[in-house]
Design a protein around this motif. Sequence first.
Motif, PDB file in Angstrom:
ATOM      1  N   ARG A  69      42.173  45.314  51.205  1.00  0.00           N
ATOM      2  CA  ARG A  69      43.548  44.944  50.642  1.00  0.00           C
ATOM      3  C   ARG A  69      43.039  44.084  49.336  1.00  0.00           C
ATOM      4  O   ARG A  69      42.323  43.388  49.162  1.00  0.00           O
ATOM      5  N   THR A  70      43.851  44.518  48.186  1.00  0.00           N
ATOM      6  CA  THR A  70      43.685  43.863  46.957  1.00  0.00           C
ATOM      7  C   THR A  70      44.571  42.751  46.857  1.00  0.00           C
ATOM      8  O   THR A  70      45.918  43.045  47.485  1.00  0.00           O
ATOM      9  N   LEU A  71      44.349  41.634  46.452  1.00  0.00           N
ATOM     10  CA  LEU A  71      45.147  40.147  46.485  1.00  0.00           C
ATOM     11  C   LEU A  71      45.287  39.856  44.927  1.00  0.00           C
ATOM     12  O   LEU A  71      44.128  39.590  44.319  1.00  0.00           O
ATOM     13  N   VAL A  72      46.379  39.846  44.402  1.00  0.00           N
ATOM     14  CA  VAL A  72      46.805  39.653  43.052  1.00  0.00           C
ATOM     15  C   VAL A  72      47.177  37.995  43.276  1.00  0.00           C
ATOM     16  O   VAL A  72      48.090  37.863  43.873  1.00  0.00           O
ATOM     17  N   LEU A  73      46.545  37.321  42.619  1.00  0.00           N
ATOM     18  CA  LEU A  73      46.862  35.698  42.716  1.00  0.00           C
ATOM     19  C   LEU A  73      47.275  35.118  41.323  1.00  0.00           C
ATOM     20  O   LEU A  73      46.570  35.429  40.043  1.00  0.00           O
ATOM     21  N   ASP A  74      48.330  34.505  41.299  1.00  0.00           N
ATOM     22  CA  ASP A  74      48.820  33.774  40.243  1.00  0.00           C
ATOM     23  C   ASP A  74      48.104  32.228  40.088  1.00  0.00           C
ATOM     24  O   ASP A  74      48.520  31.657  40.783  1.00  0.00           O
ATOM     25  N   VAL A  75      47.349  32.170  38.949  1.00  0.00           N
ATOM     26  CA  VAL A  75      46.693  30.906  38.630  1.00  0.00           C
ATOM     27  C   VAL A  75      46.976  30.368  37.528  1.00  0.00           C
ATOM     28  O   VAL A  75      46.421  30.842  36.481  1.00  0.00           O
ATOM     29  N   PRO A  76      47.828  29.499  37.443  1.00  0.00           N
ATOM     30  CA  PRO A  76      48.450  28.801  36.028  1.00  0.00           C
ATOM     31  C   PRO A  76      47.104  28.124  35.278  1.00  0.00           C
ATOM     32  O   PRO A  76      46.364  27.351  36.102  1.00  0.00           O
ATOM     33  N   GLY A  77      47.025  28.451  34.193  1.00  0.00           N
ATOM     34  CA  GLY A  77      45.797  28.061  33.196  1.00  0.00           C
ATOM     35  C   GLY A  77      44.611  28.522  33.403  1.00  0.00           C
ATOM     36  O   GLY A  77      43.805  28.188  32.986  1.00  0.00           O
ATOM     37  N   TRP A  78      44.516  30.110  34.113  1.00  0.00           N
ATOM     38  CA  TRP A  78      43.395  30.522  34.333  1.00  0.00           C
ATOM     39  C   TRP A  78      42.702  30.892  32.730  1.00  0.00           C
ATOM     40  O   TRP A  78      43.413  31.433  32.182  1.00  0.00           O
ATOM     41  N   PRO A  79      41.492  30.633  32.821  1.00  0.00           N
ATOM     42  CA  PRO A  79      40.811  30.642  31.420  1.00  0.00           C
ATOM     43  C   PRO A  79      40.329  32.219  30.897  1.00  0.00           C
ATOM     44  O   PRO A  79      39.799  32.294  29.914  1.00  0.00           O
ATOM     45  N   GLY A  80      40.438  33.203  31.734  1.00  0.00           N
ATOM     46  CA  GLY A  80      39.819  34.534  31.645  1.00  0.00           C
ATOM     47  C   GLY A  80      38.598  34.409  31.988  1.00  0.00           C
ATOM     48  O   GLY A  80      37.918  33.642  32.409  1.00  0.00           O
ATOM     49  N   HIS A  81      38.011  35.890  32.138  1.00  0.00           N
ATOM     50  CA  HIS A  81      36.707  35.882  32.766  1.00  0.00           C
ATOM     51  C   HIS A  81      36.261  37.319  32.222  1.00  0.00           C
ATOM     52  O   HIS A  81      37.109  38.086  31.624  1.00  0.00           O
ATOM     53  N   LEU A  82      35.059  37.602  32.386  1.00  0.00           N
ATOM     54  CA  LEU A  82      34.262  38.899  32.079  1.00  0.00           C
ATOM     55  C   LEU A  82      34.195  39.732  33.145  1.00  0.00           C
ATOM     56  O   LEU A  82      34.084  39.352  34.561  1.00  0.00           O
ATOM     57  N   ALA A  83      34.143  41.091  33.290  1.00  0.00           N
ATOM     58  CA  ALA A  83      34.011  42.036  34.228  1.00  0.00           C
ATOM     59  C   ALA A  83      32.617  41.502  34.881  1.00  0.00           C
ATOM     60  O   ALA A  83      31.624  41.461  34.419  1.00  0.00           O
ATOM     61  N   GLY A  84      32.592  41.636  36.137  1.00  0.00           N
ATOM     62  CA  GLY A  84      31.469  41.161  36.797  1.00  0.00           C
ATOM     63  C   GLY A  84      31.458  39.964  37.439  1.00  0.00           C
ATOM     64  O   GLY A  84      30.801  39.422  38.379  1.00  0.00           O
ATOM     65  N   GLN A  85      32.212  39.061  36.948  1.00  0.00           N
ATOM     66  CA  GLN A  85      32.337  37.599  37.402  1.00  0.00           C
ATOM     67  C   GLN A  85      32.873  37.325  38.918  1.00  0.00           C
ATOM     68  O   GLN A  85      33.722  38.383  39.254  1.00  0.00           O
ATOM     69  N   HIS A  86      32.613  36.261  39.599  1.00  0.00           N
ATOM     70  CA  HIS A  86      33.306  35.929  40.779  1.00  0.00           C
ATOM     71  C   HIS A  86      34.428  34.645  40.739  1.00  0.00           C
ATOM     72  O   HIS A  86      34.416  34.076  39.884  1.00  0.00           O
ATOM     73  N   VAL A  87      34.951  34.638  41.845  1.00  0.00           N
ATOM     74  CA  VAL A  87      35.807  33.576  42.038  1.00  0.00           C
ATOM     75  C   VAL A  87      35.181  32.854  43.596  1.00  0.00           C
ATOM     76  O   VAL A  87      34.974  33.663  44.483  1.00  0.00           O
ATOM     77  N   ASP A  88      35.427  31.508  43.763  1.00  0.00           N
ATOM     78  CA  ASP A  88      35.200  31.072  44.995  1.00  0.00           C
ATOM     79  C   ASP A  88      36.489  30.678  45.551  1.00  0.00           C
ATOM     80  O   ASP A  88      37.332  30.270  44.911  1.00  0.00           O
TER      81      ASP A  88
END
Lengths: 89, 243, 199
Positions: free
Chosen positions: B24-43
């Motif tokens: 399942r794909t989860l789309v999260l709303d994260v206020p103030g997200w700074p952006g990211h590069l393709a290939g990066q992760h989140v914890d």
Amino acid sequence: MSELFEDGNALAGPVGEIFAVDITGATTRCVSCGRADAVAALRVYRHAPGLVARCPGCDAVVLKLVRGRDAAWLDLTGTSSLRIPLPEG
Amino acid sequence: MVQGRLAWRVGRLAEVRDETPTARTLVLDVPGWPGHLAGQHVDLRLTAEDGYRTTRTYSLAAPAAGDRVAITVQRVPGGEVSPYLTEVFAVGDPVELRGPVGGWFVWRPTSPDPVLLIAGGAGIVPLMAMIRARRAAGSRAPVKLLYSVRTPADVYYAGELRRPEPGLDVTVVYTRKAPADWPGEPHRIGIADVNTAGWPAEFAPQCFVCGPTGFVETIADVLVALGHDPRRVKTERFGPSGS
Amino acid sequence: MGIVTPGFRGRARTADEKLPPGQYLVEDFPVLSAGPTPRVRTENWRFTVTTETGRTHEWSWADLLALPSETPTVDIHCVTRWSKLGTSWRGMSLDTLLADVDTAADYVLAECHGGYTTNLPLEDLLDGQAWIAYEFEGEELAPEHGGPARLLVPHLYFWKSAKWIEGLRLTLDEDLGFWEAAGYHTYGDPWREQRYQGD
């Protein structure tokens, strides 16, 4: 049985809590065998009391990271240097 | 890459998409997200009522859309976190996350070099982020994707990968059961597949390989045997996360 | 403290008076590893005790098996917060192995295949508190759990029960082991929740 390691990419979050630079793109030099590798290419064992990153060439411990309740311990005795890419300054 | 020290943020589940019966794909709303590069992760950090807490790392599946970030979670039977995230975690629920993290296994849309992406199973996620980042940026870097799955039902993002896209070649290899119109027998990706579906080493592509540890070891060896410069082969292994 | 994730329970946890503070119960036996799993053959196995004067005492696998064994049933507590109750082992008491070792040392550094170490007070290995264990639940000890033989010191956090034990170095001053040098508590009593330095 598959070995229980991941790439050094797994260090990005835990080390990012300490340093403002991303160290996964940094280059380490193994104290034990002299091999240079991107931190991202180290073998990280995380099913342990802390994170243990080992040299892909000789398996020596390059760095250890323990996260306590209110402190972290970063042991770098296994790397003789860290080359950290930075913007031109 | 200078990123500033990481702190935990609170995101809320905004949207879900089932990719396969178990992913399942989860789309999260994260206020103030700074952006990211393709290939990066989140914890992601999950905390139970009694204070028990555990953390998992997930690859981002797409470029950020404003404050929205997407991950895709494969349900591991008997796992501690993935059954929760794929079956219980509901739209509107909060979760703590920090990121983006990882500055090495990344693709930048400014690079014109040819790209070879090789995915084993759920290893498609960060590579899909690269394909989507290329599309979003209007990049003309030619990309070949070689994607190993067990059966046709296990293909993530199937509709999107079937749509023709200039400069993107997609090859799927089935290891257990293939569709009726697929030439050949199910098999594990070997040197012939990489040679046929990939770029010649002389083209000096950037290679990204993501999948289970054994898969990544095999493919990295194959690429080097085919003459690719090991420094241009970036890998990301899944550990036995037991998640 | 972070926020609670609605409906998240994690692995089943139950309260139990046998659980030290901050621990939860598991039924399986999690494998923790800080490095590759060594495959140590019993033909090549040696256990060496080195005293503070440099005197060594050595046992082969056959020497070890020739000693009287014990079958302790103990609770084990991992610093990563899982505990497992009523585990049964077979092994040789350190009282037996150290009976003829003449030493004035107060401390021990346990040394293992692959370079892992952990430090303990010598007195914590004596008086029926510690074993060299080679069977778990009636089976030979699997390599991922430290086989062919590991140290078993169940009254301390389980990182002290070093896998793939190779020897004990007896010293007058305390050296720090692999985790103790990286922030973990020097002693590691689970009932006093001595996880990190300063606890």
